[in-house]
Design a protein around this motif. Structure first.
Motif, PDB file in Angstrom:
ATOM      1  N   GLU A   1       0.820  -1.206   0.000  1.00 22.66           N
ATOM      2  CA  GLU A   1       0.000   0.000   0.000  1.00 22.66           C
ATOM      3  C   GLU A   1       0.859   1.263   0.000  1.00 22.66           C
ATOM      4  O   GLU A   1       1.901   1.316   0.651  1.00 22.66           O
ATOM      5  N   GLU A   2       0.345   2.276  -0.702  1.00 21.07           N
ATOM      6  CA  GLU A   2       1.074   3.532  -0.782  1.00 21.07           C
ATOM      7  C   GLU A   2       0.152   4.648  -1.265  1.00 21.07           C
ATOM      8  O   GLU A   2      -0.730   4.434  -2.090  1.00 21.07           O
ATOM      9  N   SER A   3       0.362   5.838  -0.729  1.00 19.58           N
ATOM     10  CA  SER A   3      -0.221   7.057  -1.268  1.00 19.58           C
ATOM     11  C   SER A   3       0.940   7.893  -1.792  1.00 19.58           C
ATOM     12  O   SER A   3       1.884   8.181  -1.043  1.00 19.58           O
ATOM     13  N   TYR A   4       0.875   8.282  -3.060  1.00 18.10           N
ATOM     14  CA  TYR A   4       2.016   8.944  -3.691  1.00 18.10           C
ATOM     15  C   TYR A   4       1.534  10.072  -4.587  1.00 18.10           C
ATOM     16  O   TYR A   4       0.664   9.874  -5.443  1.00 18.10           O
ATOM     17  N   LEU A   5       2.065  11.257  -4.365  1.00 20.72           N
ATOM     18  CA  LEU A   5       1.823  12.382  -5.251  1.00 20.72           C
ATOM     19  C   LEU A   5       3.155  12.962  -5.693  1.00 20.72           C
ATOM     20  O   LEU A   5       4.085  13.106  -4.881  1.00 20.72           O
ATOM     21  N   ARG A   6       3.218  13.284  -6.973  1.00 20.67           N
ATOM     22  CA  ARG A   6       4.419  13.879  -7.557  1.00 20.67           C
ATOM     23  C   ARG A   6       3.988  15.059  -8.424  1.00 20.67           C
ATOM     24  O   ARG A   6       3.055  14.943  -9.226  1.00 20.67           O
ATOM     25  N   PHE A   7       4.674  16.182  -8.238  1.00 22.51           N
ATOM     26  CA  PHE A   7       4.408  17.380  -9.012  1.00 22.51           C
ATOM     27  C   PHE A   7       5.704  17.802  -9.706  1.00 22.51           C
ATOM     28  O   PHE A   7       6.698  18.097  -9.028  1.00 22.51           O
ATOM     29  N   ASP A   8       5.688  17.811 -11.025  1.00 21.87           N
ATOM     30  CA  ASP A   8       6.844  18.248 -11.797  1.00 21.87           C
ATOM     31  C   ASP A   8       6.610  19.685 -12.276  1.00 21.87           C
ATOM     32  O   ASP A   8       5.697  19.942 -13.077  1.00 21.87           O
ATOM     33  N   PHE A   9       7.412  20.608 -11.767  1.00 19.66           N
ATOM     34  CA  PHE A   9       7.354  22.006 -12.157  1.00 19.66           C
ATOM     35  C   PHE A   9       8.542  22.318 -13.080  1.00 19.66           C
ATOM     36  O   PHE A   9       9.421  21.482 -13.275  1.00 19.66           O
ATOM     37  N   GLU A  10       8.573  23.507 -13.600  1.00 22.20           N
ATOM     38  CA  GLU A  10       9.686  23.890 -14.466  1.00 22.20           C
ATOM     39  C   GLU A  10      11.019  23.818 -13.738  1.00 22.20           C
ATOM     40  O   GLU A  10      12.042  23.481 -14.336  1.00 22.20           O
ATOM     41  N   ARG A  11      11.015  24.121 -12.440  1.00 22.45           N
ATOM     42  CA  ARG A  11      12.285  24.253 -11.728  1.00 22.45           C
ATOM     43  C   ARG A  11      12.527  23.191 -10.670  1.00 22.45           C
ATOM     44  O   ARG A  11      13.581  23.203 -10.020  1.00 22.45           O
ATOM     45  N   ALA A  12      11.573  22.295 -10.454  1.00 19.12           N
ATOM     46  CA  ALA A  12      11.768  21.265  -9.421  1.00 19.12           C
ATOM     47  C   ALA A  12      10.693  20.190  -9.525  1.00 19.12           C
ATOM     48  O   ALA A  12       9.587  20.442 -10.037  1.00 19.12           O
ATOM     49  N   THR A  13      11.001  19.019  -9.014  1.00 18.37           N
ATOM     50  CA  THR A  13      10.028  17.969  -8.758  1.00 18.37           C
ATOM     51  C   THR A  13       9.798  17.888  -7.257  1.00 18.37           C
ATOM     52  O   THR A  13      10.756  17.871  -6.472  1.00 18.37           O
TER      53      THR A  13
END
Length: 359
Positions: A240-252
């Motif tokens: 089990e896992e809850s995972y969010l990833r946000f890729d922006f221009e200058r960072a992940t």
């Protein structure tokens, strides 16, 4: 100021989390009443938390004790009528997710808010941990640049016995499967960061569990700011896992947790040319608060004592509920769905399953 007078409706497992969290707020709140149809369960809860007023029905509580705020901790199918009763009586409402079983029911609560002057808020506590607050602040400041790509995965596990409980896995009592009842927390945080969604393409499946609703859904979501996201909701995932990833221009920026995160669960990976500015801003952001019920409850109490609507308000809840409805509408019509497609003439406005799933 006098303590905020709070009551709890439904005294099962989640109610104990509510009561424990309210206790942590100290003298700002006073738990004055509780309601449950099960007399033994009510007595055990009231004795444990020293609750003076004990009622077998909500009407009695509202008439005799007139609480400032009512926490609804009952199964999802009861949220709409109970919240309507509270608003009609002039009591504010904090309701566990999902706030209602449909967009139509939620809009009825919005209208009831307008007439009564009281407010409805939904428990979406992941917005209130300092990791999410730090991310939102960096995005608003422009340090991260534009949001480009996101991943939102709720991959959990529930065995068949979990769904053999009478009211689980049914459209008429839960409003859906993991998309509605489990992944909605991560989907809400996704929307809180990226804003309004515009279109969704999705599938839903009955992969392994015997029930009416889906046990898996997957979606591609487009947002008004140009970002795109991949969303997975599963109750058949053994690790089990809850995972969010946000890729922006200058960072992940990423967060990995299960049912709640702390600061240490977040990671930021900047581009080399922006590392100094990004990391400095990240390190000086707010810290120290987990994404637990207490964090949101503190903000709800602060807002009500200031005479302002509590977070997360009905409009914010509706955006997330709209995305849930969009996932089901796309999966069952097998076509892309825009936010504007979920108007009152859509079958998915009245029921999350619309005219019925096409498995």
């Amino acid at each position: 100021m006098d303590p905020l007078r709070v009551a709890v409706v439904g005294t099962g497992n989640i109610a104990r989390i509510h009561a424990d969290s309210l206790r942590q707020l100290g003298d700002d709140v006073r738990l004055i009443g509780a309601v449950d149809v099960d007399a033994d369960r009510l007595a055990a809860f009231a004795d444990r938390y020293d609750v003076p007023a004990r009622h077998s029905d909500l009407t009695s509580l509202l008439e005799k004790d007139r609480p400032d705020l009512v926490h609804l901790c009952t199964p999802p199918g009861s949220h709409h009528p109970l919240a309507l009763a509270c608003l009609t009586a002039g009591s504010n409402v904090l309701v566990e997710k999902p706030p209602t079983l449909s967009l139509a029911e939620l809009d009825e609560l919005v209208e009831a808010e307008r007439k009564s002057g009281a407010s409805v808020a939904t428990v979406f506590q992941h917005r209130f941990g300092t990791g999410a607050l730090r991310l939102r602040a960096l995005l608003d400041s422009g340090v991260l640049g534009r949001p480009l790509v996101a991943v939102c995965h709720t991959t959990w596990f529930r065995n068949q016995a979990y769904f053999d409980v009478e009211w689980r896995g049914r459209w008429d009592t839960e409003g859906g499967g993991p998309t509605m009842g489990h992944g909605i927390h991560q989907m809400d945080l996704l929307c809180a960061i990226l804003g309004d969604w515009t279109e969704v393409s999705a599938i839903a499946r009955q992969q392994a569990r015997r029930m009416e609703t889906e046990d898996v859904s997957m979606a591609h979501v487009s947002f008004a700011n140009g970002a795109v996201a991949s969303v997975v909701n599963s109750l058949v995932s053994v690790r089990e896992e809850s995972y969010l990833r946000f890729d922006f221009e200058r960072a992940t920026v990423e967060v990995t947790h299960l049912y709640g995160y702390g600061d240490d669960d977040w990671r930021i990976t900047p581009t080399p040319e922006h590392a100094g500015e990004v990391l400095a801003a990240w390190r000086t952001g707010p810290s120290g608060v987990r994404s637990a019920h207490r964090a949101q409850f503190a903000e709800v109490v602060r807002a009500l004592r200031a005479g302002t609507p509590p977070p997360v308000n009905s409009a914010e809840s509706r955006r997330t509920m709209g995305l849930v409805a969009g996932v089901y509408a796309s999966a069952f019509t097998r076509s892309a769905v825009r936010a504007a497609d979920l108007a009152a003439d859509s079958p998915f406005y009245r029921k999350m399953e619309g005219n019925g799933p096409r498995w």
